[in-house]
Design an enzyme around this catalytic site. Structure first.
Site, PDB file in Angstrom:
ATOM      1  N   THR A 185       0.868  -1.184   0.000  1.00 20.66           N
ATOM      2  CA  THR A 185       0.000   0.000   0.000  1.00 20.66           C
ATOM      3  C   THR A 185       0.900   1.227   0.000  1.00 20.66           C
ATOM      4  O   THR A 185       2.058   1.154   0.390  1.00 20.66           O
ATOM      5  CB  THR A 185      -0.910   0.054   1.245  1.00 20.66           C
ATOM      6  N   LYS A 439     -12.029  19.232   9.771  1.00 23.62           N
ATOM      7  CA  LYS A 439     -12.665  19.336  11.089  1.00 23.62           C
ATOM      8  C   LYS A 439     -12.858  20.805  11.415  1.00 23.62           C
ATOM      9  O   LYS A 439     -11.929  21.512  11.782  1.00 23.62           O
ATOM     10  CB  LYS A 439     -11.806  18.622  12.131  1.00 23.62           C
ATOM     11  N   TRP A 444     -17.600  17.738  11.019  1.00 25.85           N
ATOM     12  CA  TRP A 444     -16.812  17.274   9.880  1.00 25.85           C
ATOM     13  C   TRP A 444     -17.392  17.783   8.565  1.00 25.85           C
ATOM     14  O   TRP A 444     -18.607  17.755   8.359  1.00 25.85           O
ATOM     15  CB  TRP A 444     -16.803  15.741   9.832  1.00 25.85           C
TER      16      TRP A 444
HETATM   17  P1  ADP Z   1      -3.190   3.645  -2.071  1.00 22.65           P
HETATM   18  O1  ADP Z   1      -3.387   4.369  -0.772  1.00 22.65           O
HETATM   19  O2  ADP Z   1      -1.913   2.911  -2.215  1.00 22.65           O
HETATM   20  O3  ADP Z   1      -3.638   4.408  -3.267  1.00 22.65           O
HETATM   21  P2  ADP Z   1      -5.439   1.948  -2.367  1.00 22.65           P
HETATM   22  O4  ADP Z   1      -5.506   1.931  -3.819  1.00 22.65           O
HETATM   23  O5  ADP Z   1      -5.581   0.707  -1.635  1.00 22.65           O
HETATM   24  O6  ADP Z   1      -4.096   2.443  -1.905  1.00 22.65           O
HETATM   25  O7  ADP Z   1      -6.399   3.075  -1.830  1.00 22.65           O
HETATM   26  C1  ADP Z   1      -7.568   2.787  -1.160  1.00 22.65           C
HETATM   27  C2  ADP Z   1      -8.280   4.055  -0.781  1.00 22.65           C
HETATM   28  O8  ADP Z   1      -8.674   4.780  -1.946  1.00 22.65           O
HETATM   29  C3  ADP Z   1      -9.559   3.817  -0.037  1.00 22.65           C
HETATM   30  O9  ADP Z   1      -9.321   3.560   1.326  1.00 22.65           O
HETATM   31  C4  ADP Z   1     -10.295   5.126  -0.281  1.00 22.65           C
HETATM   32  O10 ADP Z   1      -9.860   6.144   0.594  1.00 22.65           O
HETATM   33  C5  ADP Z   1      -9.869   5.507  -1.669  1.00 22.65           C
HETATM   34  N1  ADP Z   1     -10.921   5.125  -2.626  1.00 22.65           N
HETATM   35  C6  ADP Z   1     -10.947   4.054  -3.423  1.00 22.65           C
HETATM   36  N2  ADP Z   1     -12.051   4.055  -4.199  1.00 22.65           N
HETATM   37  C7  ADP Z   1     -12.758   5.153  -3.867  1.00 22.65           C
HETATM   38  C8  ADP Z   1     -14.009   5.720  -4.291  1.00 22.65           C
HETATM   39  N3  ADP Z   1     -14.752   5.179  -5.241  1.00 22.65           N
HETATM   40  N4  ADP Z   1     -14.421   6.847  -3.686  1.00 22.65           N
HETATM   41  C9  ADP Z   1     -13.689   7.443  -2.727  1.00 22.65           C
HETATM   42  N5  ADP Z   1     -12.503   6.962  -2.297  1.00 22.65           N
HETATM   43  C10 ADP Z   1     -12.039   5.839  -2.857  1.00 22.65           C
END
Ligand code: ADP
Length: 546
Positions: A185, A439, A444
Site C-alpha cells: 500500500t 474538522k 466534519w
Molecule cells: P493507495 O493508498 O496505495 O492508493 P489503495 O488503492 O488501496 O491504496 O487506496 C484505497 C483508498 O482509496 C480507499 O481507502 C479510499 O480512501 C480511496 N478510494 C478508493 N475508491 C474510492 C471511491 N470510489 N471513492 C472514494 N474513495 C475511494
C-alpha cells in the site's frame, strides 16, 4: 459431521485451465512496449504460462519465493503472473511511479529473488540494482531482437526463458491458502506495507467481482482493464476475465485519451475500468474530437471518488453505464460497486441519482460496519457517518512481516481508514478518508463532496479541497482548482456556483487556482503534497476571526 464433497483447492491456475479448455479461442489483445499490437488466445496464454512455470523452476524459483515484476498490462505480464503463482511462488508487483527510495525499501523488505521487467523500466532498475542485493537475476520481458544494451546484472531475455521451459509441464497442487500475490500500500502514513494475497482469496474475490450486480462479467464481454496490474491486483480482471472467458484487451504503456479510445474502438471493448484521472483524459479527448463511444456498455470507475459530473458525462452523453466502485489494496481490492438493485422502483429519479453517486453495495463476501470514535456501531440510515470497517475472506488479516501489528478489531473487522455512511438499502457512501476530512468547529466537512460539486462547474477541470488552519474553527476548507484550457473563472464565479447546493458552513473559505494538481503513484489527488504546498496559506476569513 463433515460434508462429503471433494477437496478441490482454489488455485489461480485452475482459472486459466478453465479459460483454456472452455474459451480457448477467446483473444487476448495487447499493445506492446515494442509498439505493435499482439494477439493470441487463452490457449496460448495457458501453454506459455506453463512453459514459463517450468522455466522458473529450472531457474531455481521455489514455493514461497517472492518474485518482483514491474510491467504494464500485457500478455507477457499475465504469463509471468500465472507462471510464477502456478508453482507456489509469489508475484510482487511494483508500481514504477513510486520514488526510488520507496522502490528500494519495498524490494528489500519483500526480499524479491528475481525480477521481471518491461523494456520501459530498464533504466529504473539499472539505477537501483546496487541497492537491491536480494535479486539474483533480471528478466527483461521482450524477445532477443529487442534486448537492450544494459548494465543490469544476470539478465535473461523473457522469450528465451519461456523457450527453455517444458511443453509437458503440469501444474503442481498445493494448499489453496498458499500466498500468490503481493502489493504494497502507498503508505501515506509510515512505511509502505505489504498485502499478501492467497490463491484462495484471489479465486474467491474473482467470483465476487464477476457477479451480476458487481462487474457482471460474461464470455460475451470484451474487457479492457486500464487499471494497471501493479495497482491493487488490477481489480481482479486478470482472474475474473479468464474465469468468465471474456476477451481481454491490455493497453500496455499508453493511457492517454487517444490511445485508450483507439483500443476501445478497434477492439469493440464493451467493459473497461480505471481511476477517474484516466477517464478525465478520455472524456477530454472525446469532447475535442467529437467522437462517439457506441460500443462501450459500462465503465468501472474507482480508486478515488468519481465526480457526479463524470457519471453524467458517460451516462447522458455516451449512453455508457458507470459502475462506481470502492476498494483498497487490503481488500483484493473491490469492496463495493454501485449498481441498482431490485426493490428501488418506488424511488424518484432524484433519489436514484443520490444512490448512483455513492460507492455502492458490497458483494457477497464483504461485510461492512460503521462506528463512532468509541467503536459503537452507527445506524444504517444514510445520514450517520463513521469509521468504515470490513471483514471477509479476501480482506487482509495482517501485513507482511507483521508491519503495523494487529490490524483487526475484536470482531475481526479491518478499519479501512475511510469515513462513510451506510443507508437502509445497503449502499455505502464515502464521506472522506479519515485523515482528509475537514474538522471545522468540532464538525466534519467532506472534502470529497466539495470537490464533486466544484468539478460540476463547466470551467473547472479538476478540484481538490484541503483543511487549512483557522484560529476560530480549527480548520476551514480551501478549494484548489485547475481550470479548463481557455477558461478563466473568478473565485466568486465558482463560489456562487456552489452556493445553495451545500450547507452554508461547508462553503470553502477561499479558492486557489493552480496549474496542476499533484497525484500519487496510484493516480489519486495527493492531499499530502497539497497540504505541504499550502501549509502557510492564510485564509481571508482568518484575519477577520483574530
Ligand atoms: P493507495 O493508498 O496505495 O492508493 P489503495 O488503492 O488501496 O491504496 O487506496 C484505497 C483508498 O482509496 C480507499 O481507502 C479510499 O480512501 C480511496 N478510494 C478508493 N475508491 C474510492 C471511491 N470510489 N471513492 C472514494 N474513495 C475511494
Amino acid at each position: 459431521m463433515e460434508g462429503l464433497m471433494q477437496d478441490w483447492p482454489l488455485l489461480v491456475h485452475t482459472v486459466l485451465d478453465h479459460a483454456s479448455t472452455y474459451h480457448g479461442d477467446r483473444e487476448i489483445v495487447s499493445r506492446t512496449v515494442e509498439g505493435p499490437i499482439h494477439r493470441y488466445t487463452y490457449k496460448d496464454l495457458e501453454r506459455r504460462s506453463r512453459k514459463l512455470a517450468s522455466a522458473c523452476s529450472k531457474l531455481g524459483v521455489k514455493n514461497g519465493d517472492i518474485i518482483g515484476t514491474m510491467a504494464w498490462n500485457g500478455y507477457r505480464h499475465m504469463e509471468a503472473w500465472y507462471g510464477i503463482m502456478g508453482i507456489g511462488a509469489v508475484v510482487h508487483t511494483l508500481n514504477p511511479r513510486l520514488f526510488a527510495d520507496q522502490l528500494d525499501y519495498i524490494v528489500n523488505h519483500a526480499e524479491d529473488q528475481h525480477f521481471f521487467l518491461d523494456l520501459s523500466f530498464v533504466p529504473i532498475l539499472e539505477g537501483l540494482q546496487d541497492r537491491l542485493p536480494s535479486i539474483k537475476s533480471f528478466i527483461i520481458m521482450t524477445d532477443e531482437e529487442h534486448m537492450p544494451e544494459t548494465t543490469l546484472r544476470n539478465v535473461t531475455c523473457f522469450e528465451t526463458l519461456v523457450e527453455g521451459g517444458d511443453d509437458d509441464f503440469s501444474w503442481p497442487s498445493f494448499d489453496e491458502n498458499t500466498a500468490c500475490g503481493m502489493c504494497y500500500t502507498s503508505g501515506t502514513t509510515g512505511n509502505p506495507k505489504g498485502v499478501l494475497y492467497s490463491h484462495r482469496s484471489n479465486v474467491l474475490h474473482a467470483l465476487a467481482a464477476g457477479q451480476g450486480d458487481a462487474v457482471n462479467l460474461k464470455s460475451l464481454d470484451c474487457v479492457m482493464p486500464v487499471v494497471p496490474m501493479f495497482h491493487a491486483n488490477a481489480w481482479s480482471f486478470v482472474f475474473s476475465a479468464p474465469m468468465a472467458g471474456a476477451k481481454m484487451v491490455m493497453p500496455g504503456p499508453l493511457m492517454d485519451g487517444a490511445s485508450i479510445y483507439e483500443l476501445l474502438d478497434t477492439e469493440a471493448v464493451n467493459l473497461t475500468a480505471a481511476v477517474p484521472t484516466v477517464w478525465l483524459m478520455l472524456l477530454q479527448h472525446l469532447e475535442e474530437t467529437k467522437k462517439p463511444l457506441p460500443k462501450l456498455d459500462r465503465v468501472v470507475i474507482g480508486g478515488s471518488a468519481c465526480p457526479p459530473a463524470m457519471i453524467e458525462a458517460f451516462e447522458k452523453n455516451y449512453d455508457t453505464q458507470v459502475i462506481h466502485a470502492w476498494g483498497m489494496t487490503e481488500m483484493s481490492p473491490l469492496g463495493s460497486l454501485c449498481t441498482f438493485k431490485g426493490g428501488l422502483d418506488h424511488l424518484s429519479e432524484d433519489q436514484l441519482w443520490e444512490i448512483k453517486k455513492k460507492q455502492g453495495r458490497p458483494p457477497y463476501m464483504v461485510e461492512m460496519k460503521i462506528t463512532d470514535d468509541d467503536g459503537n456501531v452507527l445506524p444504517r440510515d444514510g445520514v450517520a457517518f463513521g469509521h468504515l470497517s470490513v471483514r471477509g475472506p479476501a480482506i487482509a488479516r495482517a501485513y507482511f512481516k507483521s508491519e503495523g501489528g494487529e490490524i483487526l478489531d475484536a470482531d475481526g473487522f479491518f478499519d479501512t481508514g475511510d469515513v462513510s455512511t451506510l443507508d437502509e438499502y445497503g449502499y455505502m457512501g464515502i464521506t472522506d478518508r479519515s485523515k482528509d476530512v475537514i474538522k471545522s468547529g468540532g464538525e466534519w466537512i467532506s472534502s470529497i463532496d466539495l470537490e464533486n460539486l466544484a468539478v460540476g462547474h463547466p470551467d473547472v477541470a479538476e478540484a481538490a479541497v484541503i483543511g487549512v488552519a483557522h484560529p476560530k474553527w480549527d480548520e476551514r476548507p480551501l478549494l484548489i482548482c485547475v481550470v479548463k484550457e481557455g477558461c478563466s473563472p473568478s473565485k466568486q464565479d465558482i463560489l456562487e456556483f456552489m452556493t445553495g447546493k451545500i450547507a452554508k458552513w461547508w462553503m470553502p473559505d477561499d479558492v486557489a487556482f493552480i496549474d496542476e494538481i499533484p497525484h500519487t503513484a496510484t493516480g489519486k489527488i495527493s492531499k499530502l503534497e497539497l497540504r505541504k504546498s499550502f501549509v502557510d496559506y492564510e485564509l481571508p476569513t482568518a484575519q477577520a476571526a483574530e
